[in-house]
Design an enzyme around this catalytic site. Structure first.
Site, PDB file in Angstrom:
ATOM      1  CB  CYS A  85      38.770  47.532  36.523  1.00 32.59           C
ATOM      2  SG  CYS A  85      39.336  46.592  38.563  1.00 32.59           S
TER       3      CYS A  85
ATOM      4  CG  HIS B 171      42.205  49.974  36.216  1.00 28.59           C
ATOM      5  ND1 HIS B 171      41.177  50.568  36.773  1.00 28.59           N
ATOM      6  CD2 HIS B 171      42.367  48.313  36.693  1.00 28.59           C
ATOM      7  CE1 HIS B 171      40.993  49.879  38.593  1.00 28.59           C
ATOM      8  NE2 HIS B 171      41.581  48.027  38.497  1.00 28.59           N
TER       9      HIS B 171
ATOM     10  CG  ASN C 268      41.868  48.879  42.011  1.00 31.65           C
ATOM     11  OD1 ASN C 268      40.616  49.666  41.397  1.00 31.65           O
ATOM     12  ND2 ASN C 268      42.489  47.605  41.910  1.00 31.65           N
TER      13      ASN C 268
END
Length: 320
Positions: free
Chosen positions: A111, A247, A277
């Site tokens: 990420c 993020h 996500n």
């Protein structure tokens, strides 16, 4: 010398999977998912794999930047879900968009990947090794999920985001990055096992495992810390930042970071409720969404912050 973003692009699969859709295949509910993560739906691929999504996002970024693919001399793809071990995703994107002059490679930092890619491009440009770079975060995480584990499969989605960057004079750019391999156990995807004439274990597909509480504690601690360090290095006050583009892991994390920084939540845009996500793709997807909505003005100060598997983290302060 610094760098500036010339254009952005993104691509999301057409298929939308809502929380109610997931409740039909795993023991969960819309209330359970949304109250813990803020996620209400995500995009799940049916035929758009990582390379295809990365290529679409790249083409849109090139168009938005108003350049030719011939101008690109560096392509970096951040991904943990490449379609092939070789050729790398960046080389496949090069072929798809006709960027024959580019040097191409992938990086894996989960990420944090897009932040690491942006820093790598800056290093290439500042040392004269490149002039114009295409950076992409692209993931097909749906192929890596355990779709019986409600603790993970409800959180992730597929997608790709891209940005074109080039050299610029007198632009603000500062960064802080870090890693802690001793806590890598918190977010893993198993390796391919030995399978050779000496040892035969087979090659079952690896799936993502996450210790959600450990990752949450990590994120809400490291993100505000590295953002503060970045601003301090740059000599910039937090009030001067227009947006904090984090993020998109979890809405609770984003709100917690805002609270710890004592900054208004309005400065922390989010789209996690729509896309879930998407790992390395989440920052560039949101960046493109905001760019196309006209939410940036010249010389706006933006903070990009990624955190995730490795464990890895990084923040960048840049001038739009």
């Amino acid at each position: 010398m610094s760098i500036q973003i010339l254009g952005t692009g993104s691509y999301l699969p057409e298929n939308i999977m809502t929380n109610d859709d997931l409740a039909k295949i795993v023991d969960t509910s819309d209330e359970w998912i949304s109250s813990r993560s803020g996620i209400r739906q995500r995009r799940i691929s049916s035929d758009e794999m990582t390379t295809k999504m990365a290529s679409f996002a790249a083409k849109r970024a090139v168009e938005n930047a108003g350049i030719s693919a011939d101008n690109i001399d560096l392509i970096i793809v951040a991904t943990l879900s490449a379609d092939k071990a070789t050729p790398n995703t960046a080389c496949q994107v090069q072929e798809a968009i006709g960027a024959q002059n580019a040097v191409c490679f992938d990086i894996s930092a989960a990420c944090s990947g897009f932040v690491f890619a942006l820093n790598t491009a800056r290093a290439y440009i500042e040392t004269g090794m490149a002039n114009t770079a295409l950076l992409i975060g692209a993931e097909t995480l749906s192929k890596m999920m355990d779709w019986t584990d409600r603790g993970t499969c409800v959180l992730f989605g597929d997608g790709a985001g891209a940005a074109i960057v080039t050299k610029a004079e007198d632009r603000i750019y500062e960064t802080v990055t870090g890693s802690d391999g001793s806590k890598g156990f918190a977010l893993t995807c198993g390796e391919r096992k030995l399978n050779n004439p000496l040892v035969q274990h087979g090659n079952e597909l690896a799936q993502i495992y996450m210790d959600g509480q450990e990752v949450f504690r990590f994120a809400v601690t490291v993100a505000p810390k590295c953002i503060k360090e970045t601003l301090l290095k740059a000599g910039i006050e937090k009030e001067q930042v227009r947006y904090y583009i984090l993020h998109q892991a979890n809405l609770r994390i984003i709100k917690s970071v805002a609270k710890r920084l004592k900054e208004p939540e309005e400065k922390f845009p989010h789209d996690v409720e729509k896309y879930g996500n998407t790992s390395s793709a989440s920052i560039p997807i949101l960046l493109d969404e905001m760019n196309r909505e006209g939410r940036f003005s010249r010389h706006d100060l933006l903070v990009l912050c990624g955190f995730g598997g490795g464990l890895t983290w990084g923040s960048i302060l840049l001038e739009w």
